[in-house]
Design an enzyme around this catalytic site. Sequence first.
Site, PDB file in Angstrom:
ATOM      1  N   GLY A 236       0.798  -1.221   0.000  1.00 38.05           N
ATOM      2  CA  GLY A 236       0.000   0.000   0.000  1.00 38.05           C
ATOM      3  C   GLY A 236       0.832   1.272   0.000  1.00 38.05           C
ATOM      4  CG  HIS A 237      -1.260   5.029   0.171  1.00 40.77           C
ATOM      5  ND1 HIS A 237      -2.168   6.014  -0.141  1.00 40.77           N
ATOM      6  CD2 HIS A 237      -1.772   4.390   1.239  1.00 40.77           C
ATOM      7  CE1 HIS A 237      -3.153   5.959   0.716  1.00 40.77           C
ATOM      8  NE2 HIS A 237      -2.947   4.986   1.553  1.00 40.77           N
TER       9      HIS A 237
END
Lengths: 338, 338, 338
Positions: A236-237
């Site tokens: 994920g970011h």
Amino acid sequence: MWTLADIAKHIGATVQGDALYEVSSIATLQSGQSGQLSFLSNKKYKKYLADTHAGAVIVSEDMAPYVPQHALIVADPYVAYAKAAALLHPVKLAPEGVHPSASIASDSIVHPSASIAAQVVIASGVSIAEGVVIGPGCVILDNVSIGESTRLTANITLCEGVKIGKRGIIHPGVVIGADGFGIANDKGKWINVPQVGSVLIGDDVDIGANTTIDRGAIDDTTIADGVKLDNQIQIGHNVVIGENTVIAGCVGIAGSTVVGKNCVIGGGAGVSGHLQIADGVMLTGMTMVTKSIKQAGSYSSGIPSEDTHKWHKNVIRYRQMDKLIERVKQLENSTKSE
Amino acid sequence: MWTLADIAKHIGATVQGDALYEVSSIATLQSGQSGQLSFLSNKKYKKYLADTHAGAVIVSEDMAPYVPQHALIVADPYVAYAKAAALLHPVKLAPEGVHPSASIASDSIVHPSASIAAQVVIASGVSIAEGVVIGPGCVILDNVSIGESTRLTANITLCEGVKIGKRGIIHPGVVIGADGFGIANDKGKWINVPQVGSVLIGDDVDIGANTTIDRGAIDDTTIADGVKLDNQIQIGHNVVIGENTVIAGCVGIAGSTVVGKNCVIGGGAGVSGHLQIADGVMLTGMTMVTKSIKQAGSYSSGIPSEDTHKWHKNVIRYRQMDKLIERVKQLENSTKSE
Amino acid sequence: MWTLADIAKHIGATVQGDALYEVSSIATLQSGQSGQLSFLSNKKYKKYLADTHAGAVIVSEDMAPYVPQHALIVADPYVAYAKAAALLHPVKLAPEGVHPSASIASDSIVHPSASIAAQVVIASGVSIAEGVVIGPGCVILDNVSIGESTRLTANITLCEGVKIGKRGIIHPGVVIGADGFGIANDKGKWINVPQVGSVLIGDDVDIGANTTIDRGAIDDTTIADGVKLDNQIQIGHNVVIGENTVIAGCVGIAGSTVVGKNCVIGGGAGVSGHLQIADGVMLTGMTMVTKSIKQAGSYSSGIPSEDTHKWHKNVIRYRQMDKLIERVKQLENSTKSE
């Protein structure tokens, strides 16, 4: 064809037998033939050693007496095998230059020694270093930079501004730098939060087929040097993965989690967002991590499979634990009361 | 348009009603109209049978009396429906020959009856058999061979030396033959173990979107005839999948595991590496397998969802089982001691 | 450069400080410099507010006194930040028209304002609306339609007949409309059940990298307006996802399940087929759903990670619950009997 002497020199081995014996390829102990090189690393395969037809075998000193033909004696047979295999099975060189069907923006810089295959798209402001290989169907979007000798196999997508280090290997279907999953609820409707960060990938990083690494929301998602990622991993970011950490297939790591150095994460594990995972943490397969892990060590969760009938029964028991504790409490009271 | 007589002949059915009645497409019992063919396989949908407007319905003998219009009576309505649907909705023929935008190495052999779509890349030494369809954007790397009538939809990557059998269907985003996840730790740094094996896929194998099948380390990863794989499955290096085994979406099977014939693996299940799974094993969804399974049968794990508040409570109880057992032991002693 | 006054007008904020102060980009409180705009939404980051060098900060009224420089005061800082970020970091406009390397069937309709990038394939009967962006390497198969202003990043596959709404964002590697996993067992061999339905995607739907959405068996798979899907999600045939539902990465939803409106599904969760999930259901990460959920609320499953040694012990205890209940029963009898 390589002589055992040459290979020994390359992998730091002592030859037992004919140093001029020649081998041309790698094989297992079971399938090995004369002219092939095998190895014994995991002792549980020792049973195959005596009967192997492999012309030569890489072994540790204690196993050398049991090798029927020639032996290469080393401290770590698996590492030595890896190096010998790389010698006998070198990566095929890709042709230098750009395939006529590739589409490259005029303002992108591609080193003349790089190899750009058919149907590749390289957008604007891209920088491709010496010895880089971009396989067929890859799409490199604006302002990406790729370091020396990194190889992209095929059908890979690198999104705007992603930076890839040196000597990496990226497998087909990988997507690096797609928007992170950032949404805000504006009176019942979800609106997108622009993802203005990017992705930084260090040197010697390998990324398995169909793995996805999202771009950061504001700062960058970061994968440190020497990280090895298997297939179908989701990162994920703003995740940070520390040096030399290894992650097996189908793992998901949610946004903003920081994973330490030298961790080993088993297949199918899931790590929640905004956590800290210490250096040297090992997670066994399918482990579910919902809290930060502050100390090195091995962590697990999940209940392994059993007969479906027993499973049904145990799930019911699990849900009755409350009642059971009640009953034990009553027993304790009744026995006390006597 | 097909008459019920023609369809009956094709699927081995008896017609109840007008054998010359014509249908042109498939529909559900709820949405069916005149000129459409429906079916009843799962008895729980029997309630829709009486009111269906479908012109004809495929049913088993016991359901025939309840069909309002025409009926096709068969032993297995679902199989018969599958065959009738294939008759009414045939696969669109792809144009023979090579699209001008495709890029094909001069030493690769493509059968004239094969269909090679736009933006396809076929590298060196590839062999494409009669009636093969390669959809847009597919990348076929060196020395791949694809058997008769196999269809690749689009954006698929087949890596060096992969062998695909006949009559297979491969869906978009599939990657076959990427390097297995083989690394060796050389004094703290991970080095790659060359993956010199390949992937062998049998006949009549279907592979779902974005599924990945890694090449073997030394020997080949093998998928036997008649195997059906759903989407986003990860199959590690040197895995062997036996004939007619079916695997649902999001399953991960780690390296060197051997799965038997006629197994059914539910969605999201995970199987550790170096295990043996017997023929005829069924795994329910999200099952975690960490040991070999030696007998046919159904196996499960995982605790189904409950209200989050109860879940919290049960997780705490679970961690207190030790204490509880202690308390029971004390009770046993105290009662004995009386 | 934007003045705080302009931004305040756009996001509905009150300026505290110099309304003519100009900012050019977004930053976090920790990294922000003069000329940058930051925000404070999650109170746990309040500690960074006093020392931030960001020229301006978006905050709620109660935080305004602690902002060292200029402030934009709003009711919901996260939503306001999302809107301000979109203003300061607009999506780069794609060039109108068709790249010469794209391959487009003559009978497909592409609006002149649409942007078709390099190596794109658009098959027959496709309709591309105003302002649509099709990034490099995308494959759009027959009879697909894409609504106004929807953007496809790169290497995406849309299969036959798929319908996409307006203002959507589809990320790389996504596959929409591959065949659902429909097979029937014909005397021991699996045969394919033709998947004649399609996929309908509503307006304002975002779909993350490498997510797959299968086409329906007879009716269509349906994703309603405003749904947001993260990466590597698998959605089976005939699934229906209700309006404004949000699904995190690595989730699998099996065939024919209907998910309600305004649900939030955590990463790695799995939902079995043919279930009904009510509106407003929340599933925490890695939850396993095997039965329909009829009421809004939060649901969970799975046991979080613990030290591997403790885990082993607890798994054994779990399998002994039966025996434990026996022992408690005996204690109850023995105490009664006194």
